[in-house]
Design a protein around this motif. Structure first.
Motif, PDB file in Angstrom:
ATOM      1  N   ASP A 116       0.836  -1.196   0.000  1.00 14.01           N
ATOM      2  CA  ASP A 116       0.000   0.000   0.000  1.00 14.01           C
ATOM      3  C   ASP A 116       0.872   1.249   0.000  1.00 14.01           C
ATOM      4  O   ASP A 116       2.108   1.164  -0.039  1.00 14.01           O
ATOM      5  N   ALA A 117       0.247   2.421   0.060  1.00 12.04           N
ATOM      6  CA  ALA A 117       0.984   3.681  -0.016  1.00 12.04           C
ATOM      7  C   ALA A 117       1.955   3.846   1.146  1.00 12.04           C
ATOM      8  O   ALA A 117       2.963   4.556   1.029  1.00 12.04           O
ATOM      9  N   GLY A 118       1.688   3.196   2.260  1.00  9.30           N
ATOM     10  CA  GLY A 118       2.565   3.280   3.418  1.00  9.30           C
ATOM     11  C   GLY A 118       3.675   2.256   3.435  1.00  9.30           C
ATOM     12  O   GLY A 118       4.442   2.184   4.399  1.00  9.30           O
ATOM     13  N   GLY A 119       3.750   1.437   2.375  1.00  8.46           N
ATOM     14  CA  GLY A 119       4.797   0.431   2.298  1.00  8.46           C
ATOM     15  C   GLY A 119       4.481  -0.864   3.002  1.00  8.46           C
ATOM     16  O   GLY A 119       5.357  -1.736   3.142  1.00  8.46           O
ATOM     17  N   MET A 120       3.238  -1.047   3.418  1.00  8.65           N
ATOM     18  CA  MET A 120       2.844  -2.280   4.084  1.00  8.65           C
ATOM     19  C   MET A 120       2.285  -3.278   3.065  1.00  8.65           C
ATOM     20  O   MET A 120       1.597  -2.886   2.120  1.00  8.65           O
ATOM     21  N   PRO A 121       2.563  -4.572   3.251  1.00  9.13           N
ATOM     22  CA  PRO A 121       2.011  -5.584   2.348  1.00  9.13           C
ATOM     23  C   PRO A 121       0.495  -5.522   2.299  1.00  9.13           C
ATOM     24  O   PRO A 121      -0.162  -5.489   3.346  1.00  9.13           O
TER      25      PRO A 121
END
Length: 294
Positions: free
Chosen positions: A124-129
């Motif tokens: 996602d935009a936050g870098g989370m899978p």
């Protein structure tokens, strides 16, 4: 006319015709009929049994290492999907995917295990899978094999899973093309400076066709345009000439073909960028330069 680029045209195997038995007596004939019937039943059961054969897809010793491999197919039942993979000799993968309604590409990273199993993760935009693709390369005898492509890398099937909700959707993909270039800039060979220029034009054209916005479609074409119609070449010199023959060109079948295509992550060559299996071609500025109706 812009030629059709190599893409996934299917080849179907023909069925073997049954052979006749010789007449060597009623008892012998009956015995042979029983054996033949059992053999036929075995063949039928084998034909309908699910295929679980895996296939090695290790690009380390092939020309496809560090090249871009584009796959087309379906996510679920009605969602066209395109996936671009860049494999390396170390088994690592990077990729991008998009469906027909995507406003942007989704970046993926992953790996190839045991030369057959594919693991890809999107973030996602936050870098989370956010989701994963888990699939396997399988043997595929009905895919158009291209120079440099291994038959073992031609088909992928598996499950896409939303890590937030746990929802899982099957996907089926087959190899469409192999090309060089950068995964973030696929259309450079066609003289495109910004891929998004062509992506936006292709999206607008596809939507115009599906919504029957003939004015939009006509304005996105670069004239003059040569179109094959009933065995003859038709020259469209301006929007007015296109609108006059619109129904003949954009038949229901052709509209469905365009609707099934993903207007992103498209195949490119020096002649242009193609939508679908070459149904529509765009120039470096996103103008339509080819309509292939067959």
């Amino acid at each position: 006319m812009i030629p059709l680029a190599p893409d996934a045209h299917r080849v179907r195997d023909s069925l073997l015709a049954p052979q006749r038995t010789s007449h060597l007596g009623a008892r012998l004939q009956a015995r042979r009929l029983i054996v033949t019937g059992l053999s036929t039943l075995t063949l039928l059961l084998s034909a309908f049994a699910p295929s679980v054969a895996l296939a090695d897809c290790d690009p380390s010793d092939r020309d496809i290492a560090n090249h871009l491999m584009t796959y087309s197919g379906q996510l679920g039942e009605r969602n066209p999907l395109r996936l671009v993979l860049r494999p390396t000799s170390g088994g690592k993968l990077e990729g991008r995917y998009a469906n027909a309604s995507s406003q942007s590409d989704t970046y993926l990273t992953g790996k190839l295990e045991a030369k057959s199993r594919l693991h890809l993760t999107e973030f996602d935009a936050g870098g989370m899978p956010r989701a994963t693709f888990e699939g396997e390369f399988s043997s595929s005898d009905d895919v158009n094999r291209q120079r440099g492509a291994s038959p073992a890398c031609e088909a992928i099937s598996g499950q896409w899973k939303d890590l937030r909700t746990g929802r899982s959707v099957p996907f089926e993909l087959t190899l469409s093309s192999i090309q060089s270039g950068k995964i973030g800039h696929l259309y450079g060979i066609a003289g495109v400076s910004d891929d998004e220029t062509v992506n936006r034009a292709a999206t607008q054209f596809r939507k115009g066709v599906l919504d029957d916005r003939r004015d939009v479609v006509a304005q996105l074409i670069r004239y003059p345009l040569h179109v094959s119609l009933r065995g003859k070449t038709l020259i469209l010199r301006n929007p007015k000439s296109l609108l006059a023959r619109y129904n003949e060109i954009f038949t229901d079948r052709y509209v469905r073909t365009i609707g099934a295509a993903v207007p992103r992550l498209m195949f490119a060559r020096d002649q242009g960028v193609m939508l679908g299996d070459g149904a529509v071609w765009f120039d470096a500025n996103g103008r339509v330069i080819g309509l292939n109706r067959s």
